[in-house]
Design an enzyme around this catalytic site. Structure first.
Site, short mmCIF file in Angstrom:
data_model
loop_
_atom_site.label_atom_id
_atom_site.label_comp_id
_atom_site.label_asym_id
_atom_site.label_seq_id
_atom_site.Cartn_x
_atom_site.Cartn_y
_atom_site.Cartn_z
N GLU A 102 8.60 66.04 42.80
CA GLU A 102 7.36 65.71 42.40
C GLU A 102 6.27 65.68 43.69
OE1 GLU A 102 8.36 62.58 38.53
OE2 GLU A 102 9.25 61.92 40.83
N ASP A 110 9.09 65.54 28.67
CA ASP A 110 9.81 65.18 27.42
C ASP A 110 9.20 64.35 26.53
OD1 ASP A 110 11.30 63.64 29.97
OD2 ASP A 110 11.32 62.43 28.03
N1 ADE Z 1 10.40 60.28 33.28
C1 ADE Z 1 10.53 61.61 32.58
N2 ADE Z 1 11.02 61.25 31.43
C2 ADE Z 1 11.09 59.96 31.18
C3 ADE Z 1 11.76 59.29 30.14
N3 ADE Z 1 11.83 59.91 28.91
N4 ADE Z 1 11.88 57.91 30.51
C4 ADE Z 1 11.92 57.37 31.67
N5 ADE Z 1 11.27 58.20 32.62
C5 ADE Z 1 10.85 59.55 32.45
#
Ligand code: ADE
Length: 237
Positions: free
Chosen positions: A20, A205
């Site tokens: 990142e 996601d």
């Molecule tokens: N960072 C990226 N996806 C995430 C998720 N599902 N929960 C917490 N942090 C995240």
């Protein structure tokens, strides 16, 4: 290496993970590294802007430790937190970007004592507002990169969100657009220290049952989208 002007204020950039922040670090010129609190702070210039960036590690404690050390060790214009997140808002897709209008800590809960869920005792607020000018500029930078930009609440907690039930809880309780694990802690530290801050997160996601497969597939591509917008921000802010 040219001598740094230590009076000159820097833009601080914090990310949880290497993927990142690497794209920002790669652009630093005249850089040097300062290790403090177990964290490498890499200082340099991007164009004519002084920038200090750090990988804080995953979760609220590492994020707070990094933000507080950055606030105390450097003279800062602002702190920007870049990275990836789980998407919660309707219509959000993987690789879209959420720029926080405010941050909440979804795992803060003194409601058995009669408080609202998420209340940060001591400062007595649930939502910590981001700097409006920073957030507006970040959004413009995202759009200028041809990436969809959503503005809303980013919810932070020490959990990788990966069930429909947890996702719905965070979404409906806090009206949150995205969930992640550091932004709320960085915002909390900045608020207490009076440092303007912004949070920018690209969606890797959906924080649902598919998240454990989607996250490793899309995290790098998503992280790059956020980095592109941050680099543009550094040039224009
Ligand atoms: N960072 C990226 N996806 C995430 C998720 N599902 N929960 C917490 N942090 C995240």
């Amino acid at each position: 290496m040219t001598e740094h002007n230590h009076q000159e204020r820097a833009i601080g950039i914090i990310a949880a993970m290497q993927i990142e922040i690497d794209g920002i670090k790669a652009r630093l010129t005249d850089s040097y590294t300062l290790n403090e609190s177990g964290i490498d702070f890499e200082c340099g210039y991007i164009g004519d802007r002084r920038v200090v960036c750090a990988k804080c590690g995953v979760g609220k404690v590492f994020a707070a430790l990094c933000a507080q050390t950055m606030c105390m060790r450097f003279s800062l214009d602002c702190i920007i937190n870049t990275g990836v997140a789980g998407g919660l808002a309707d219509g959000l897709r993987v690789l879209d970007v959420v720029v926080a209008r405010d941050v909440v800590q979804h795992d803060m809960d003194t409601s058995p004592l009669g408080d609202p869920v998420g209340l940060l005792s001591g400062i007595n607020i649930v939502n910590i507002p981001c700097d409006k000018k920073i957030s507006d500029t970040l959004c413009e930078c995202v759009k200028a990169e041809g990436i969809n930009c959503f503005s809303g609440t980013v919810a932070t907690g020490d959990q990788f969100v990966s069930t429909e039930e947890k996702r719905q809880y965070i979404k409906s309780t806090f009206n949150a657009a995205a969930c992640e694990m550091e932004g709320g802690a960085i915002g909390h530290v900045c608020y207490v220290n009076g440092i303007p801050f912004g949070i920018i997160r690209a969606i890797s996601d959906g924080g649902d049952g598919d998240a454990v497969l989607d996250y490793p597939t899309f995290a790098k591509m998503a992280a790059d989208n956020s980095v592109k917008a941050v680099l543009r921000f550094i040039e224009h802010f």
